[in-house]
Design an enzyme around this catalytic site. Sequence first.
Site, short mmCIF file in Angstrom:
data_model
loop_
_atom_site.label_atom_id
_atom_site.label_comp_id
_atom_site.label_asym_id
_atom_site.label_seq_id
_atom_site.Cartn_x
_atom_site.Cartn_y
_atom_site.Cartn_z
N ARG A 228 0.84 -1.19 0.00
CA ARG A 228 0.00 0.00 0.00
C ARG A 228 0.88 1.25 0.00
O ARG A 228 1.96 1.26 0.60
CB ARG A 228 -0.90 0.02 1.26
CG ARG A 228 -2.04 -0.97 1.25
CD ARG A 228 -3.11 -0.65 0.20
NE ARG A 228 -4.23 -1.59 0.24
CZ ARG A 228 -4.37 -2.64 -0.56
NH1 ARG A 228 -3.43 -2.92 -1.46
NH2 ARG A 228 -5.44 -3.41 -0.46
N HIS B 279 -0.72 0.11 -9.96
CA HIS B 279 -1.36 -0.85 -9.05
C HIS B 279 -1.82 -2.10 -9.83
O HIS B 279 -3.01 -2.46 -9.82
CB HIS B 279 -2.56 -0.22 -8.31
CG HIS B 279 -2.89 -0.95 -7.04
ND1 HIS B 279 -3.35 -0.33 -5.90
CD2 HIS B 279 -2.79 -2.26 -6.71
CE1 HIS B 279 -3.54 -1.22 -4.94
NE2 HIS B 279 -3.21 -2.40 -5.41
#
Lengths: 306, 306
Positions: free
Chosen positions: A221, A269
Amino acid sequence: MKITFCCTDTKAEPWLTGLEAALPGAQVALWQPGAPPADHAVVWAPPQQFFDEQPQLKGIFNIGAGVDALMKLRLPPQATLVRLDDAGMSVQMAEYVCHAVIRHFREFDGYEADMRAGQWSYRKPRHRADFSVGVMGLGVLGERVARALQMFEFPVNGWSRSVKTIAGVRGFAGVAQFDDFLRATRVLVNLLPLTPDTQDVMNRETLSKLQPGGYVINVARGAHLVDDDLITLLDSGHLAGATLDVFRTEPLPAEHPFWTHPKISLTPHTSARTLREESIAQIAGKIMALECGDPVAGIVDPERGY
Amino acid sequence: MKITFCCTDTKAEPWLTGLEAALPGAQVALWQPGAPPADHAVVWAPPQQFFDEQPQLKGIFNIGAGVDALMKLRLPPQATLVRLDDAGMSVQMAEYVCHAVIRHFREFDGYEADMRAGQWSYRKPRHRADFSVGVMGLGVLGERVARALQMFEFPVNGWSRSVKTIAGVRGFAGVAQFDDFLRATRVLVNLLPLTPDTQDVMNRETLSKLQPGGYVINVARGAHLVDDDLITLLDSGHLAGATLDVFRTEPLPAEHPFWTHPKISLTPHTSARTLREESIAQIAGKIMALECGDPVAGIVDPERGY
């Protein structure tokens, strides 16, 4: 049995069809404000309103491995929260990380730049023993990554909250051994869950402890990493580079310095995407198990946050 | 015992010192025309004159895995010719090939181009089952590559002259099954020895049999590939791309079209470098074994050419 589906940034139709096919007799519907109460929910980053309107939920199934977005919301206290626990993601993660480590270790970017300039030039082979890779977070994904790296004979260190033994991996655990782990590591791979304890874990102080020529691979993250601190250490030369797949704000804002930093490789991502078919099969199986009172893998402990 | 060293493009001093340290009592000297007769030779691409002046040699140790350069020379008929049979090369080869396969399969070049253009964009994940990888040549290097690819769950085919069974690898053998192997393969990895039988093995006819969107990775020898045929199939769109580490002439001549072809990635024959320390240890061990009459791995069969 009623299942409600509330996933932002996700094309709903194939999920609804897939879940209905995998759970004969179940009614699967896209959530809308005011929708009737359901037994289970399949979610990705739902609004607080969703849970406020569905306090009766028995099971909440997250279509990703990280549940940090859900931890910021008030969930129905009796609901069991379940994360995806592989569903084709671990092999993708192993691919992504091995590719990044090999690309850096073998200097493929340098060779490519030389060849593009029409230059046929050798570089002195680097010693594998000098490129220890440290994997933070040894869940399903971290363990798979550690095993894959071993096949390429890199020295592999692992760090996790509690002691975890993986054959061939030098294990470190808890806050007490974090410094030793960092000092033994040159290439740092982050696969931790995001919790209040792990937020900002990669900062100037911790990244300074990596071996000279350190390299950072963040596939967990964005909030694990203090962006400015990474840039400071890249610019000072202590760190050689970074491969980043996740960011504090996604998509990465246009003005962010990561976009143009010469030592940073970016992907949007995409290190381990949720594969729909595998995920539907896994979630359907878990719903059935939960209904029957059978054990279910991937239940989130709200205290730990993962 | 006398050992003579005759390796072009190789810094001799550390080899001489290393071999002397590994073989106490042996005299190790750099070959020069007119040098005294030696018992064993350590060679890389020596001139014919070398063998003409050293007809008494018992062992000839090649500091690479491929002996095709030696097969063009007249060697002392009684000498045992031995190739390097791993010495840190197989892990490098596994790295190189896995990096190239993952880079192509995961479209990392496309993502990188997008990100450099400031674009955050997703691509639909490709199906691993559609990217079967076929490894030609299942010696020490080919087998290691096949095993590494399996860890990333690609379907793996193997083709070799004689039947070779590797767990999880779909095996094809001999001329009779070559077409079936090609038709079952999308990403072709060449690790064959170069012999009269395998020269030009990758040509318009054979490469046309690869599945649409085929990809070629050549890490063996440049003469395995018909350069113009590769370009024709890349330009027609039947092949999606190629990663090439070896070329008919090395360094690759300045005017060669490979330099600038947008679908070709190049490296300067660096996929698996001879690692000096590992090689010295291996060659020293083999010299001792040969002297003692013990079995030696990697003896070349002059009839087969490898």
